[in-house]
Design a protein around this motif. Structure first.
Motif, short mmCIF file in Angstrom:
data_model
loop_
_atom_site.label_atom_id
_atom_site.label_comp_id
_atom_site.label_asym_id
_atom_site.label_seq_id
_atom_site.Cartn_x
_atom_site.Cartn_y
_atom_site.Cartn_z
N GLY A 643 0.83 -1.20 0.00
CA GLY A 643 0.00 0.00 0.00
C GLY A 643 0.86 1.25 0.00
N ILE A 644 1.73 1.39 1.02
CA ILE A 644 2.67 2.51 1.12
C ILE A 644 4.04 1.94 1.41
CG2 ILE A 644 3.29 4.60 2.41
CD1 ILE A 644 0.32 4.94 3.09
N GLN A 645 5.04 2.40 0.69
CA GLN A 645 6.40 1.90 0.90
C GLN A 645 7.37 3.06 0.95
OE1 GLN A 645 7.77 -1.74 -0.93
NE2 GLN A 645 9.48 -0.67 -1.86
N LEU A 646 8.23 3.08 2.00
CA LEU A 646 9.33 4.03 2.11
C LEU A 646 10.62 3.23 2.06
CD1 LEU A 646 6.86 5.57 3.33
CD2 LEU A 646 8.46 6.72 4.83
N GLU A 647 11.48 3.55 1.11
CA GLU A 647 12.69 2.78 0.88
C GLU A 647 13.88 3.71 0.67
OE1 GLU A 647 14.34 -0.71 -2.19
OE2 GLU A 647 12.27 0.00 -2.32
N LEU A 648 15.01 3.39 1.31
CA LEU A 648 16.24 4.16 1.14
C LEU A 648 16.01 5.64 1.42
CD1 LEU A 648 17.50 2.52 -2.19
CD2 LEU A 648 18.31 2.01 0.12
N SER A 649 15.32 5.94 2.50
CA SER A 649 14.89 7.31 2.78
C SER A 649 15.03 7.62 4.26
CB SER A 649 13.46 7.51 2.29
OG SER A 649 13.39 7.35 0.88
N SER A 650 14.59 8.81 4.67
CA SER A 650 14.75 9.21 6.06
C SER A 650 13.75 10.29 6.42
CB SER A 650 16.18 9.74 6.28
OG SER A 650 16.37 10.09 7.63
N LYS A 651 13.40 10.36 7.69
CA LYS A 651 12.55 11.37 8.31
C LYS A 651 11.19 11.44 7.62
CE LYS A 651 12.32 16.10 10.02
NZ LYS A 651 12.84 17.48 9.94
N ALA A 652 10.21 10.76 8.22
CA ALA A 652 8.88 10.72 7.63
C ALA A 652 7.82 10.62 8.71
CB ALA A 652 8.76 9.52 6.68
N VAL A 653 6.65 11.14 8.39
CA VAL A 653 5.46 10.93 9.20
C VAL A 653 4.44 10.22 8.31
CG1 VAL A 653 3.54 12.00 10.43
CG2 VAL A 653 5.83 12.98 10.61
N VAL A 654 3.96 9.08 8.78
CA VAL A 654 2.91 8.33 8.08
C VAL A 654 1.75 8.25 9.07
CG1 VAL A 654 2.28 6.18 6.94
CG2 VAL A 654 4.64 7.02 6.80
N ALA A 655 0.72 9.06 8.86
CA ALA A 655 -0.32 9.19 9.89
C ALA A 655 -1.70 9.40 9.28
CB ALA A 655 0.01 10.39 10.80
N GLY A 656 -2.70 8.82 9.94
CA GLY A 656 -4.09 9.06 9.57
C GLY A 656 -4.52 8.40 8.29
N ASN A 657 -3.77 7.42 7.82
CA ASN A 657 -4.11 6.74 6.57
C ASN A 657 -4.94 5.48 6.84
OD1 ASN A 657 -2.19 8.31 4.67
ND2 ASN A 657 -0.85 7.62 6.33
N THR A 658 -5.80 5.12 5.91
CA THR A 658 -6.49 3.84 5.93
C THR A 658 -5.89 2.99 4.84
OG1 THR A 658 -8.54 4.82 6.75
CG2 THR A 658 -8.70 2.67 5.67
N ILE A 659 -5.26 1.87 5.24
CA ILE A 659 -4.48 1.05 4.31
C ILE A 659 -5.02 -0.37 4.40
CG2 ILE A 659 -2.17 0.40 3.58
CD1 ILE A 659 -1.09 2.56 5.54
#
Length: 847
Positions: A643-659
């Motif tokens: 659904g959501i993918q963060l790869e090879l990255s930094s500093k994130a907010v993942v909030a309030g999502n319906t997955i």
């Protein structure tokens, strides 16, 4: 290449309810179209009249025979055959293959103000399928459609859409209660009334429950509304991602003309009269001939808003109303490129308008279709927009009528064969799956608006086409007689090379975009704005953005061959209020790139309030040095991979999502400093949240770094760690609700800085249910199952979580979530602000 066009929704007026008893036999993904009997009553004062009904009280082993009232059924399915039968009081469509659709039509019925009622047994499996009831269907395939939409999580939504040759536009959509899910038997009612403004209503409820009021009510007054009477029917499509054939049964169909509210609770008629016997097919947009039905690829989910308040997706093409500034260059298909470019004397092409315009100017396009490829040069800052209330399409295809019989098919002379090269190789196996060997070939052919499947000339069959550059021809496997055939003859609609330019209020479709051209619409400079664009059925990437400060809002991007939206090197990027559905239509490999949205090498990224659903790969993928991202309040449903993918990255907010749905809800790979708050995650087949690490490191990797930054970049290491998973609700599904493992470098989960608190998990009672948390050891392979909140507390005494007493999907967890607020972790101030909540807000799951 193959693609599909989706239809739209019906017109309403108060009418007496029509009761339909639907079969509870076999399960299926089926399409049935009921044509309505012509009734000369179109005013609100006319008496309600039953124009069609069918109790399925007969036996037929080949087709559906003749309805009690409304005539003989004609049936059709494709691309592979499904079976139509009637027995034991139900009408059944069985054996419908993934990616297939079917119709069953009553050809002699036509009615304007109408209500359809019925019952349907939804498929037992939690797979993607779309059931529709069509109202006011016209000869060209235009109609309104009331729909039940089911994703991989099993949750069901109610929608109303409008079907035109150009595609299917969503007019409204609501989620149905948890009591309606895979395997349910559901009663439905849909109504269409009026002409100047078409009123459309719908509702669905479990058969054992009392009937609710209208759950969805919308109005359509757009120029392309369906204002005339027409056929009424049922339609259904099985998602290509399903793993097995399906079967659905129906019975006791009733169609009422000039319905009235007072009749709403009336029982269904029990003595329907016989009707005509000449069948006529009524598939999805548009209708194939009975003898040679056109293929029916997957209808895309509703393109425009995902909710009745139209908060997501583009307004329908023709509905945007941007002011026309003084001095604007005006273009119209009836104009002349030697004209002045005024409203009274418009130019004919957008290309001529760009050449004439001065930097800072606006180009306004009058209604019509523009078969062009336009380049906005570096030195010209321009706005390109539609005339207020007029439908403007950039269409990369042309109609072709000169066909002749050729072997087992038909052929036409043709000279446009775009490149299939990606990364220096034709049909590059790094991107192209052996199961879909022609994915990288941008050639496109549409039969009555439905994209056909590309094959080799030796494999030509009905529903397919084959480019043959050696002979300068395109071959068609379906008889084109009586159909509109269009072939893509342009590669790219608009390439904006200038800074601070805007494109808004138009549609872009059917461009045969090769990989070298990136997107059907492409922005290459800073400060780009794309707003209220409908982008459909393009061969590679729908929209591509390659610089800083991009603002992408209110987009509807569907059925792009590889990727819906691609961005690279775009600092301060914003993607909001958009619908990104059913992309990777050509089924490229999951990696290195495909799906809904992919963002790379960017900083300060915001992705909020989007519907990113049912893409044939990942929904949203942030990869290769994305820093400081905010993924907030999105609906991410039924994507095939992650659904959501963060790869090879930094500093994130993942909030309030319906997955929901897919293999994994959220994957964090080689990524650190991530706060995962207040998401609702369920229906996944493997992992709710997967946290993992491989051998790559930012300082030593051969690729993937942001070249605008120093290497190594001190702001990111590509080492997974410092991850907070708090206040999330995990519905049933999969192997692990949270899974943490460094698979390469001998780090245990204990050393990765993972916090798991304030969450509501599904209790694991048997080995068939998902483990709450899988905790990796330092040997890169051992995973300890933490199977209860007590085990989580034993791992870390400060963690406070709750679990269900049984297996529940997200919809069934409401009571637990409401009663467990005492364990909620306090929202950080910046996360609360991103969610639009006070810092004191306490909730588990999405707000």
């Amino acid at each position: 290449m193959k693609a599909v066009t989706m239809p739209s929704a019906p017109e309403h007026r108060p009418s007496p309810p029509i009761r339909v008893r639907t079969a509870i036999g076999a399960l299926a993904t089926v399409v049935a179209v009921v044509a309505g009997v012509v009734v000369p009553v179109t005013s609100a004062s006319a008496a309600p009249t039953t124009v069609a009904s069918d109790s399925s009280a007969r036996v037929s082993t080949s087709g559906w025979g003749t309805a009690d009232k409304g005539g003989a059924w004609s049936t059709w399915s494709g691309p592979s055959t499904a079976s139509f039968s009637v027995a034991s009081g139900v009408s059944t469509i069985s054996g419908l293959a993934p990616g297939g659709s079917a119709t069953a039509a009553l050809a002699s019925v036509s009615v304007k103000d109408v209500e359809v009622r019925g019952k349907i047994r939804l498929p037992d499996s939690k797979a993607g399928f779309y059931q529709g009831w069509e109202l006011r269907r016209q000869g060209d395939g235009s109609a309104y459609r009331g729909r039940l939409e089911t994703g991989g999580s099993g949750a069901v939504s109610l929608a109303v859409t409008k079907v035109k040759k150009s595609g299917e536009t969503s007019l409204g959509r609501v989620a149905l209660p948890a009591g309606i899910s895979a395997g349910s038997t559901v009663s439905i009612a849909f109504r269409a009334e009026g002409s100047t403004a078409v009123s459309l209503k719908g509702k669905a409820w479990p058969v054992a429950s009392s009937e609710p009021g209208w759950q969805l009510s919308v109005s359509d007054s757009a120029a392309d509304r369906v204002s005339q009477g027409g056929s009424v029917g049922l339609w259904q499509y099985a998602s290509a991602g399903n793993t097995s054939r399906s079967t659905t049964s129906f019975d006791d169909l009733v169609v009422v003309g000039s319905p009235s509210e007072s009749a709403e609770a009336a029982p269904a008629p029990t003595t329907p009269a016989p009707a005509p016997t000449t069948p006529a097919p009524a598939p999805t947009t548009p209708t194939p001939a009975p003898t040679t039905p056109a293929p029916q690829p997957a209808p895309a989910p509703a393109p425009v808003p995902a909710s009745p308040d139209s908060s997501q997706g583009s307004v329908p093409v023709g509905s945007a109303r941007y002011a026309v500034p003084s001095g604007a260059i005006v273009v119209a298909p009836s104009g002349s490129d030697s004209a002045a470019g005024t409203s009274a004397a418009p130019l004919r092409t957008a290309t001529a308008a760009v050449a004439k315009a001065k930097s800072g100017g606006t180009i306004v396009l009058r209604a019509g279709t523009y078969n062009e490829g336009v380049v906005v040069p570096f030195q010209k800052k321009l706005t390109i927009q539609s005339w207020p209330g007029e439908a403007v399409w950039f269409d990369g295809s042309v109609p072709v009528g000169a066909w002749q019989r050729s072997g087992s098919g038909w052929s036409t002379p043709w000279s446009f064969f775009p490149s299939a090269e990606i990364g220096g190789a034709v049909d590059n196996p790094r991107f192209v799956s052996p199961a879909f060997p022609y994915a990288a070939r941008p050639d496109q052919v549409f039969l009555d608006g439905v994209q056909l499947t590309q094959v080799a000339p030796s494999q030509l069959a009905p529903g397919t086409f084959a480019p043959d550059p050696s002979s300068g021809r395109v071959l068609l496997g379906t008889d084109p007689a009586g159909h509109e055939v269009r072939i893509s003859n342009k590669q790219q609609a608009i390439w904006v090379q200038s800074a601070d330019s805007t494109v808004r209020g138009i549609g872009i479709r059917r461009y045969a975009t090769p990989n070298s051209d990136k997107g059907a619409i492409r922005f290459g400079n800073t400060g780009a704005t794309a707003e209220n664009l409908v982008i459909q059925d393009n061969a590679m990437i729908g929209l591509n953005l390659e610089n800083n400060g991009g603002t992408l809002s209110r987009l509807t991007v569907e059925r792009s061959g590889m990727l819906g939206v691609g961005t690279n090197a775009s600092y301060d990027l914003s993607i909001t209020d958009s619908v990104i559905r059913q992309n990777n239509w050509q089924r490229f490999k999951e990696a290195p790139v495909s799906g809904g949205i992919k963002i790379t090498r960017s900083r300060g990224v915001t992705v909020s309030n989007n519907d990113i659903s049912r893409n044939y790969s990942s929904g949203l993928w942030l990869d290769e040095s994305v820093y400081d991202s905010k993924v907030i309040g999105n609906t991410v449903e039924g994507n095939e991979w992650t659904g959501i993918q963060l790869e090879l990255s930094s500093k994130a907010v993942v909030a309030g999502n319906t997955i929901t749905g897919g293999k994994a809800g959220l994957q964090l790979m080689d990524t650190d400093d991530v706060r995962v708050y207040n998401n609702s995650i369920g229906g996944f087949s493997q992992y709710g949240i997967k946290v993992t690490q491989d051998e790559r490191r930012q300082a030593t990797a051969p690729t993937g770094q942001d070249r605008r930054r120093p290497i190594p970049d001190p702001t990111m290491t590509w080492v997974t760690g410092k991850i907070t998973i708090a206040n999330n609700a995990f519905g049933s599904g999969g192997y692990y609700q949270v899974f943490v493992l460094d698979s390469k470098t001998h780090r245990s989960a204990d050393s990765m800085g993972i916090t798991v608190t304030g969450n509501a998990f599904n209790q694991r009672r048997t080995t068939a249910q998902a483990t709450l948390v899988g905790w990796g050891a330092g040997d890169n392979k051992t995973v300890t199952r933490l199977d209860s909140v007590a085990a989580l507390s034993a791992k870390n005494g400060s963690w406070r979580n709750v679990e269900t007493s049984g297996v529940l999907d997200l919809g069934g967890m409401g009571s637990l979530l409401a009663s467990s607020l005492g364990i909620v972790s306090t929202l950080p101030a910046d996360v609360a602000a991103l969610l639009g909540q006070p810092g004191t807000a306490r909730r588990i799951g999405a707000f």
